[in-house]
Design a protein around this motif. Structure first.
Motif, PDB file in Angstrom:
ATOM      1  N   PHE A  81      -5.938  -4.076  -5.874  1.00  0.00           N
ATOM      2  CA  PHE A  81      -5.604  -4.564  -4.539  1.00  0.00           C
ATOM      3  C   PHE A  81      -6.416  -5.815  -4.192  1.00  0.00           C
ATOM      4  CE2 PHE A  81      -3.806  -4.399  -0.424  1.00  0.00           C
ATOM      5  CZ  PHE A  81      -2.678  -3.623  -0.563  1.00  0.00           C
ATOM      6  N   LEU A 206     -11.566  -0.078 -12.782  1.00  0.00           N
ATOM      7  CA  LEU A 206     -11.855  -0.269 -11.358  1.00  0.00           C
ATOM      8  C   LEU A 206     -11.503   0.982 -10.546  1.00  0.00           C
ATOM      9  CD1 LEU A 206     -11.577  -3.403  -9.190  1.00  0.00           C
ATOM     10  CD2 LEU A 206     -10.861  -1.207  -8.293  1.00  0.00           C
ATOM     11  N   THR A 210     -14.088   4.025  -9.173  1.00  0.00           N
ATOM     12  CA  THR A 210     -14.180   4.138  -7.709  1.00  0.00           C
ATOM     13  C   THR A 210     -13.956   5.584  -7.281  1.00  0.00           C
ATOM     14  OG1 THR A 210     -13.356   1.885  -7.431  1.00  0.00           O
ATOM     15  CG2 THR A 210     -13.163   3.342  -5.526  1.00  0.00           C
ATOM     16  N   GLY A 237      -3.239   3.742  -6.994  1.00  0.00           N
ATOM     17  CA  GLY A 237      -4.289   3.457  -7.983  1.00  0.00           C
ATOM     18  C   GLY A 237      -5.445   4.440  -7.892  1.00  0.00           C
ATOM     19  N   ILE A 238      -6.232   4.356  -6.809  1.00  0.00           N
ATOM     20  CA  ILE A 238      -7.393   5.256  -6.733  1.00  0.00           C
ATOM     21  C   ILE A 238      -6.948   6.706  -6.501  1.00  0.00           C
ATOM     22  CG2 ILE A 238      -9.166   3.566  -6.118  1.00  0.00           C
ATOM     23  CD1 ILE A 238      -8.817   4.213  -3.209  1.00  0.00           C
ATOM     24  N   VAL A 257       1.964  11.234   0.058  1.00  0.00           N
ATOM     25  CA  VAL A 257       2.746  10.147  -0.554  1.00  0.00           C
ATOM     26  C   VAL A 257       3.855   9.743   0.414  1.00  0.00           C
ATOM     27  CG1 VAL A 257       2.286  10.792  -2.965  1.00  0.00           C
ATOM     28  CG2 VAL A 257       4.220  11.824  -1.758  1.00  0.00           C
ATOM     29  N   SER A 258       4.734   8.826  -0.037  1.00  0.00           N
ATOM     30  CA  SER A 258       5.777   8.374   0.892  1.00  0.00           C
ATOM     31  C   SER A 258       7.187   8.416   0.296  1.00  0.00           C
ATOM     32  CB  SER A 258       5.451   6.957   1.372  1.00  0.00           C
ATOM     33  OG  SER A 258       5.417   6.071   0.271  1.00  0.00           O
ATOM     34  N   LYS A 262       7.592  10.126  -5.638  1.00  0.00           N
ATOM     35  CA  LYS A 262       6.138  10.198  -5.790  1.00  0.00           C
ATOM     36  C   LYS A 262       5.663  11.655  -5.699  1.00  0.00           C
ATOM     37  CE  LYS A 262       4.905   5.591  -4.016  1.00  0.00           C
ATOM     38  NZ  LYS A 262       4.202   4.848  -2.945  1.00  0.00           N
ATOM     39  N   ARG A 277       4.665  11.701   3.740  1.00  0.00           N
ATOM     40  CA  ARG A 277       4.373  11.237   5.111  1.00  0.00           C
ATOM     41  C   ARG A 277       5.583  10.563   5.740  1.00  0.00           C
ATOM     42  NH1 ARG A 277       2.614   5.521   5.288  1.00  0.00           N
ATOM     43  NH2 ARG A 277       2.484   4.743   3.156  1.00  0.00           N
ATOM     44  N   CYS A 339     -13.427   4.134   1.309  1.00  0.00           N
ATOM     45  CA  CYS A 339     -13.792   2.984   0.466  1.00  0.00           C
ATOM     46  C   CYS A 339     -12.950   1.770   0.801  1.00  0.00           C
ATOM     47  CB  CYS A 339     -13.600   3.320  -1.009  1.00  0.00           C
ATOM     48  SG  CYS A 339     -11.880   3.283  -1.519  1.00  0.00           S
ATOM     49  N   ALA A 340     -12.124   1.834   1.837  1.00  0.00           N
ATOM     50  CA  ALA A 340     -11.224   0.704   2.070  1.00  0.00           C
ATOM     51  C   ALA A 340     -10.541   0.828   3.419  1.00  0.00           C
ATOM     52  CB  ALA A 340     -10.161   0.659   0.969  1.00  0.00           C
ATOM     53  N   THR A 342      -6.836  -0.556   3.942  1.00  0.00           N
ATOM     54  CA  THR A 342      -5.655  -1.341   3.597  1.00  0.00           C
ATOM     55  C   THR A 342      -4.853  -1.749   4.836  1.00  0.00           C
ATOM     56  OG1 THR A 342      -5.525   0.128   1.685  1.00  0.00           O
ATOM     57  CG2 THR A 342      -3.691  -1.386   1.984  1.00  0.00           C
ATOM     58  N   HIS A 365     -18.319   2.226  -2.447  1.00  0.00           N
ATOM     59  CA  HIS A 365     -17.776   0.968  -2.954  1.00  0.00           C
ATOM     60  C   HIS A 365     -17.936   1.012  -4.460  1.00  0.00           C
ATOM     61  CE1 HIS A 365     -16.399  -3.065  -2.921  1.00  0.00           C
ATOM     62  NE2 HIS A 365     -17.564  -3.661  -3.083  1.00  0.00           N
ATOM     63  N   PHE A 366     -16.914   0.631  -5.170  1.00  0.00           N
ATOM     64  CA  PHE A 366     -16.836   0.696  -6.623  1.00  0.00           C
ATOM     65  C   PHE A 366     -17.782   1.749  -7.213  1.00  0.00           C
ATOM     66  CE2 PHE A 366     -17.568  -0.848 -11.027  1.00  0.00           C
ATOM     67  CZ  PHE A 366     -16.358  -0.401 -11.493  1.00  0.00           C
ATOM     68  N   ASN A 407       3.779  -2.146  -1.831  1.00  0.00           N
ATOM     69  CA  ASN A 407       3.763  -0.693  -2.091  1.00  0.00           C
ATOM     70  C   ASN A 407       5.045  -0.242  -2.803  1.00  0.00           C
ATOM     71  OD1 ASN A 407       2.768   1.914  -2.056  1.00  0.00           O
ATOM     72  ND2 ASN A 407       3.338   2.325   0.086  1.00  0.00           N
ATOM     73  N   HIS A 409       5.121   0.410  -6.008  1.00  0.00           N
ATOM     74  CA  HIS A 409       4.662   0.893  -7.312  1.00  0.00           C
ATOM     75  C   HIS A 409       4.109   2.307  -7.223  1.00  0.00           C
ATOM     76  CE1 HIS A 409       1.101   0.045  -5.084  1.00  0.00           C
ATOM     77  NE2 HIS A 409       0.331   0.478  -6.057  1.00  0.00           N
TER      78      HIS A 409
HETATM   79  N1  NAP Z   1     -14.208  -0.228  -2.357  1.00  0.00           N
HETATM   80  C1  NAP Z   1     -13.743  -0.183  -3.591  1.00  0.00           C
HETATM   81  O1  NAP Z   1     -14.501  -0.226  -4.527  1.00  0.00           O
HETATM   82  C2  NAP Z   1     -12.289  -0.062  -3.837  1.00  0.00           C
HETATM   83  C3  NAP Z   1     -11.820   0.178  -5.141  1.00  0.00           C
HETATM   84  C4  NAP Z   1     -10.456   0.313  -5.371  1.00  0.00           C
HETATM   85  C5  NAP Z   1      -9.580   0.152  -4.323  1.00  0.00           C
HETATM   86  N2  NAP Z   1     -10.063  -0.125  -3.082  1.00  0.00           N
HETATM   87  C6  NAP Z   1      -9.151  -0.291  -1.949  1.00  0.00           C
HETATM   88  O2  NAP Z   1      -8.500   0.945  -1.752  1.00  0.00           O
HETATM   89  C7  NAP Z   1      -7.191   0.730  -1.272  1.00  0.00           C
HETATM   90  C8  NAP Z   1      -6.220   1.463  -2.183  1.00  0.00           C
HETATM   91  O3  NAP Z   1      -6.300   0.906  -3.473  1.00  0.00           O
HETATM   92  P1  NAP Z   1      -5.257   1.327  -4.588  1.00  0.00           P
HETATM   93  O4  NAP Z   1      -5.578   0.557  -5.807  1.00  0.00           O
HETATM   94  O5  NAP Z   1      -5.177   2.797  -4.669  1.00  0.00           O
HETATM   95  O6  NAP Z   1      -3.926   0.761  -3.919  1.00  0.00           O
HETATM   96  P2  NAP Z   1      -2.448   1.244  -4.129  1.00  0.00           P
HETATM   97  O7  NAP Z   1      -2.180   1.479  -5.561  1.00  0.00           O
HETATM   98  O8  NAP Z   1      -1.613   0.291  -3.360  1.00  0.00           O
HETATM   99  O9  NAP Z   1      -2.374   2.686  -3.427  1.00  0.00           O
HETATM  100  C9  NAP Z   1      -2.596   2.837  -2.059  1.00  0.00           C
HETATM  101  C10 NAP Z   1      -1.675   3.895  -1.515  1.00  0.00           C
HETATM  102  O10 NAP Z   1      -2.033   4.126  -0.159  1.00  0.00           O
HETATM  103  C11 NAP Z   1      -0.894   4.534   0.550  1.00  0.00           C
HETATM  104  N3  NAP Z   1      -0.835   3.797   1.810  1.00  0.00           N
HETATM  105  C12 NAP Z   1      -0.709   2.467   1.979  1.00  0.00           C
HETATM  106  N4  NAP Z   1      -0.650   2.176   3.286  1.00  0.00           N
HETATM  107  C13 NAP Z   1      -0.745   3.354   3.950  1.00  0.00           C
HETATM  108  C14 NAP Z   1      -0.722   3.718   5.318  1.00  0.00           C
HETATM  109  N5  NAP Z   1      -0.606   2.805   6.281  1.00  0.00           N
HETATM  110  N6  NAP Z   1      -0.824   5.028   5.634  1.00  0.00           N
HETATM  111  C15 NAP Z   1      -0.928   5.964   4.662  1.00  0.00           C
HETATM  112  N7  NAP Z   1      -0.954   5.671   3.349  1.00  0.00           N
HETATM  113  C16 NAP Z   1      -0.855   4.378   3.003  1.00  0.00           C
HETATM  114  C17 NAP Z   1       0.326   4.228  -0.301  1.00  0.00           C
HETATM  115  O11 NAP Z   1       0.851   5.468  -0.766  1.00  0.00           O
HETATM  116  P3  NAP Z   1       2.136   6.159  -0.120  1.00  0.00           P
HETATM  117  O12 NAP Z   1       3.005   5.068   0.432  1.00  0.00           O
HETATM  118  O13 NAP Z   1       2.766   6.879  -1.247  1.00  0.00           O
HETATM  119  O14 NAP Z   1       1.633   7.092   0.948  1.00  0.00           O
HETATM  120  C18 NAP Z   1      -0.232   3.465  -1.492  1.00  0.00           C
HETATM  121  O15 NAP Z   1       0.398   3.815  -2.684  1.00  0.00           O
HETATM  122  C19 NAP Z   1      -7.000  -0.776  -1.238  1.00  0.00           C
HETATM  123  O16 NAP Z   1      -7.257  -1.265   0.064  1.00  0.00           O
HETATM  124  C20 NAP Z   1      -8.059  -1.302  -2.190  1.00  0.00           C
HETATM  125  O17 NAP Z   1      -8.469  -2.618  -1.894  1.00  0.00           O
HETATM  126  C21 NAP Z   1     -11.391  -0.201  -2.818  1.00  0.00           C
END
Ligand code: NAP
Length: 448
Positions: A81, A206, A210, A237-238, A257-258, A262, A277, A339-340, A342, A365-366, A407, A409
């Motif tokens: 992300f 990554l 995390t 991802g996470i 999930v949505s 999924k 959701r 940790c985030a 979004t 964080h990470f 979103n 994927h």
């Molecule tokens: N601090 C760190 O070290 C760290 C490391 C990795 C990632 N992150 C952060 O963590 C977040 C997720 O990363 P990721 O790689 O898992 O991303 P991702 O692959 O896009 O997965 C995030 C999931 O969150 C759900 N989502 C998105 N918006 C939402 C909302 N408004 N309400 C509820 N669910 C929602 C979606 O799933 P559904 O639509 O299926 O519900 C989406 O598939 C990002 O912001 C990223 O920057 C932080």
């Protein structure tokens, strides 16, 4: 000498000495954003900012190697992300990180360039090491974690994520992994799991590290057997790794999930309790300024229907849209591990639900090197599986990032850098068979 020659030498099984003697090309192809374009999205809505327009694939010069660094031929990488954030220049253009690093030292100055090569994951082969590198050699097959620290700084010598100048490689530093070559610190290297292809090995570091820190490590939730964990974005991802850690650790995941697809993916992974959701139609915000407690209650009731109690841990990262609900539904004394953010980083929740029920919010964080190493080892032992669902060539990095931004994927989007096709790089086929092709490729089969 071209990058094709480098690939051919690796593919033909060239020894470490062969690779060490290989001339390094002067330039390589990389996915990058341009400083001159950092204002390009001014006035454009976040959703409309298109990574396909801001991420370019261009030839860039190979940077000079510092004594504590390794030059790695990147066979594959993945989208995180943070590359979406960089490509939409939100919340800030990442060039300010590069400029700050540029002021630190002569080696730091290499990073402050008119372009930013992005990418915080990678698997590949070490081509060269700096004079101060002891443990890694030309020819080593590696994965790369993204914790970029200055080990001469005393603050980095407890938990290195607490280092005063801790950075994320390819986001807060240049020369990231979405490229044919990368320059990384030797202390970012980890052994490549031998039973995985390049792209399967490249997508984990990554997100897997995390989730490991958030749930398993004492620096995070330190989850114990039998705990219930509400996992937002459970097929993302996470989230995809988080589900595996909860299952492995004897806990009960409740995945959110949505879509029905999924939900089916999670069921196949072994997650019995899944909430769609979108189908439930939760509206945690009645309007832009007001949250709707009745909707938090509806979610809490749903979780109780599924598992008969409240979750001890909430795996939180959507941020503004969900934090109020997360704080509400966590069990008395429970932990919201975040940790985030979004969907927005200005968070609101009702503090009464936190303090009256002795809940806590903890941030993560990470991961430090040790945590990333442990998480990598679990992949290498076949206990945690890659959540790779789609694979793109390097020149479609923008398309892959677009999918993550919107979103569209599941799990992780892989990117082939030097590897010309999927499936290369598997060294231990016997162990792969033992772990199970179907288990390893669960997300990939869904993503087809
Ligand atoms: N601090 C760190 O070290 C760290 C490391 C990795 C990632 N992150 C952060 O963590 C977040 C997720 O990363 P990721 O790689 O898992 O991303 P991702 O692959 O896009 O997965 C995030 C999931 O969150 C759900 N989502 C998105 N918006 C939402 C909302 N408004 N309400 C509820 N669910 C929602 C979606 O799933 P559904 O639509 O299926 O519900 C989406 O598939 C990002 O912001 C990223 O920057 C932080």
């Amino acid at each position: 000498m071209s990058m094709q020659d480098v690939f051919d030498a690796i593919q033909s099984g060239g020894s470490g000495d062969d690779l060490a003697n290989l001339a390094i090309p002067e330039s390589y192809r990389a996915a990058l954003v341009k400083r001159e374009e950092q204002e390009m999205w001014e006035g454009v809505d976040s959703h409309e900012k298109d990574p396909r327009k801001s991420l370019h694939i261009e030839e860039v010069p190979v940077p000079e190697l510092a004594p504590d660094e390794a030059l790695v031929a990147v066979m594959a990488s993945s989208i995180n992300f943070n590359t979406v954030w960089t490509s939409i220049f939100e919340p800030l253009p990442t060039f300010m990180f590069l400029d700050r690093l540029g002021k630190e030292s002569r080696w730091g100055a290499r990073h402050a360039l008119p372009y930013h090569v992005v990418g915080s994951d990678g698997a590949g082969v070490v081509l060269r090491t700096g004079d101060a590198v002891r443990s890694w050699h030309s020819g080593d097959k590696v994965t790369i974690h993204c914790n970029y620290i200055d080990d001469q700084d005393p603050s980095s010598h407890d938990d290195s994520m607490l280092a005063a100048n801790q950075r994320i490689w390819g986001f807060e530093s240049n020369f990231g992994g979405l490229a044919e070559l990368t320059v990384v610190k030797a202390n970012q290297l980890m052994p490549k799991p031998a039973h995985l292809s390049w792209e399967e090995a490249a997508c984990n570091a990554l997100c897997n590290s995390t989730s490991y820190r958030m749930l398993v490590s004492p620096n995070g939730a330190g989850m114990t057997q039998g705990q219930a964990v509400l996992i937002w974005g459970a097929s993302g991802g996470i989230g995809g790794y988080a589900c595996q850690y909860v299952l492995n650790g004897g806990g009960t995941p409740v995945g959110v999930v949505s879509s029905p697809e999924k939900a089916a993916l999670l069921n196949e992974m072994g997650v019995e309790h899944v909430i769609d959701r979108k189908a439930e139609g939760y509206q945690f915000w009645a309007d832009e300024h007001t949250q709707d407690e009745a909707e938090w209650r509806r979610l809490g009731k749903k979780i109780r229907e599924l598992i008969g109690r409240d979750p001890e841990i909430v795996f939180e990262h959507p941020g503004r849209q969900t934090m109020g609900a997360s704080v509400f539904v966590a069990a008395r004394g429970g932990l919201i591990m975040t940790c985030a953010a979004t969907s927005g980083y200005n968070i609101e929740y009702d503090n009464r639900h936190l303090w009256m029920k002795l809940k806590s919010i903890k941030s993560s964080h990470f991961a430090n090197y040790r945590e990333a190493w442990e998480a990598n080892r679990l992949i290498a032992e076949g206990r945690i599986q890659p959540v790779l669902s789609q694979v793109f060539p390097l020149d479609q990095t923008g398309e892959a990032a677009y999918n993550v931004h919107h979103n569209l994927h599941e799990g992780k989007m892989g990117v082939l850098c030097l590897a010309p096709e999927e499936g290369l790089g598997i060294d231990d086929r016997d162990f792969r068979e033992q772990v199970g092709e179907g288990t390893i490729t669960l997300f990939r089969r869904h993503g087809l």
